[in-house]
Design a protein around this motif. Structure first.
Motif, PDB file in Angstrom:
ATOM      1  N   SER A  81       0.846  -1.189   0.000  1.00 59.39           N
ATOM      2  CA  SER A  81       0.000   0.000   0.000  1.00 59.39           C
ATOM      3  C   SER A  81       0.882   1.240   0.000  1.00 59.39           C
ATOM      4  O   SER A  81       2.107   1.158   0.155  1.00 59.39           O
ATOM      5  N   GLU A  82       0.260   2.411  -0.145  1.00 61.57           N
ATOM      6  CA  GLU A  82       1.037   3.651  -0.090  1.00 61.57           C
ATOM      7  C   GLU A  82       1.693   3.815   1.283  1.00 61.57           C
ATOM      8  O   GLU A  82       2.810   4.322   1.392  1.00 61.57           O
ATOM      9  N   ARG A  83       1.005   3.374   2.317  1.00 62.06           N
ATOM     10  CA  ARG A  83       1.583   3.460   3.655  1.00 62.06           C
ATOM     11  C   ARG A  83       2.779   2.524   3.771  1.00 62.06           C
ATOM     12  O   ARG A  83       3.801   2.877   4.392  1.00 62.06           O
ATOM     13  N   ASP A  84       2.662   1.320   3.188  1.00 60.31           N
ATOM     14  CA  ASP A  84       3.792   0.393   3.182  1.00 60.31           C
ATOM     15  C   ASP A  84       4.990   1.036   2.501  1.00 60.31           C
ATOM     16  O   ASP A  84       6.133   0.912   2.959  1.00 60.31           O
ATOM     17  N   GLN A  86       5.733   4.192   2.258  1.00 61.12           N
ATOM     18  CA  GLN A  86       6.327   5.200   3.137  1.00 61.12           C
ATOM     19  C   GLN A  86       7.195   4.543   4.204  1.00 61.12           C
ATOM     20  O   GLN A  86       8.299   5.013   4.506  1.00 61.12           O
ATOM     21  N   HIS A  87       6.709   3.434   4.757  1.00 58.09           N
ATOM     22  CA  HIS A  87       7.461   2.734   5.793  1.00 58.09           C
ATOM     23  C   HIS A  87       8.766   2.163   5.239  1.00 58.09           C
ATOM     24  O   HIS A  87       9.815   2.218   5.907  1.00 58.09           O
ATOM     25  N   GLU A  90      11.214   4.975   4.829  1.00 61.65           N
ATOM     26  CA  GLU A  90      11.664   5.472   6.128  1.00 61.65           C
ATOM     27  C   GLU A  90      12.786   4.593   6.678  1.00 61.65           C
ATOM     28  O   GLU A  90      13.805   5.095   7.172  1.00 61.65           O
ATOM     29  N   TYR A 172       3.140   0.402  -8.444  1.00 60.91           N
ATOM     30  CA  TYR A 172       2.742   1.743  -8.848  1.00 60.91           C
ATOM     31  C   TYR A 172       3.300   2.157 -10.203  1.00 60.91           C
ATOM     32  O   TYR A 172       3.264   3.319 -10.577  1.00 60.91           O
ATOM     33  N   GLU A 212      11.795   7.508  -4.440  1.00 60.21           N
ATOM     34  CA  GLU A 212      10.411   7.574  -3.942  1.00 60.21           C
ATOM     35  C   GLU A 212       9.568   8.523  -4.791  1.00 60.21           C
ATOM     36  O   GLU A 212       8.392   8.253  -5.064  1.00 60.21           O
TER      37      GLU A 212
END
Length: 242
Positions: A81-84, A86-87, A90, A172, A212
């Protein structure tokens, strides 16, 4: 009637580790895209192995977040996911910043011969217009740097993160390898060789920002996967499948 698939008593020419590495590489190299169903039966046929062994490999891949296991549905290449995403970035920033700084301190004034050879391979792929090979090499670049530290926590974790990044890029439909200026990897190596830890850190963080930033909206996963073709396990012409 179709011939039965391999049984649990069958012995494969490939070890579980080799099967794991082939599936892992296919995912990392984006030959198996996010959302692809990893049928135990079809993989067992492709590798001439038992379904039990394939299940063990898929379980290991799921523990590394590369594969998702769904009750009553089976195994699928993970769809981050988009949150994945970002993680992943990070954690990569934290690890790779430390790797760049450590290498700059250790190898100041010395040539990083393995990385110079790798940069030459990237340049050849770029000159040949081989985007698939270039994408593979640009991911390996980061793993190679981690391996040079001789810290397995760096190299093992970064290897997983690079594979997850490949899934993000495939998910993506990013063109991250072309979004980054081609000199960025060379600049990082030069900063490390010069012993400039601060510059090496900064260049690495900027590079990851560009990776990213290259991510685009989701694409539809490819259907009709031919596992034998992907893993190079199709029997030769005139031979019979085992």
């Amino acid at each position: 009637m179709p011939s039965p698939g391999p049984t649990d008593d069958d012995v494969s020419e490939l070890s579980n580790q080799e099967i794991y590495e082939r599936i892992y590489a296919a995912i990392s190299d984006r030959r198996l895209l996010p959302g692809t169903k990893l049928s135990e039966e079809r993989l067992a046929q492709a590798f001439h192995a038992s379904r039990t062994r394939i299940r063990e490999v898929l379980m290991r891949l799921s523990q590394e977040l590369i594969v998702e296991l769904h009750m009553n549905r089976g195994a699928f290449v993970a769809r981050p996911s988009e949150r994945d995403m970002q993680h992943v970035f990070e954690v990569r920033r934290a690890l790779e910043r430390a790797i760049a700084a450590q290498l700059a301190t250790r190898y100041a004034g010395q040539a990083l011969a393995p990385m110079r050879g790798h940069l030459e391979a990237e340049a050849r792929a770029r000159a040949a217009g081989d985007r698939a090979e270039l994408a593979r090499l640009t991911g390996i670049f980061h793993v190679r740097l981690a391996e040079i530290t001789e810290n397995r926590l760096f190299s093992d974790n970064l290897r997983r993160l690079v594979a997850l990044t490949s899934l993000v890029i495939a998910q993506y439909d990013a063109q991250a390898h072309s979004a980054c200026p081609e000199h960025e990897h060379a600049d990082i190596v030069e900063a490390i060789e010069a012993g400039d830890a601060r510059r090496a850190e900064k260049l690495m963080l900027t590079h990851l920002d560009h990776v990213e930033a290259g991510i685009q909206p989701p694409s539809t996963p490819t259907r009709g996967i031919d596992f034998e073709q992907i893993f190079g396990t199709a029997p030769a012409k005139g031979s019979k499948a085992r």
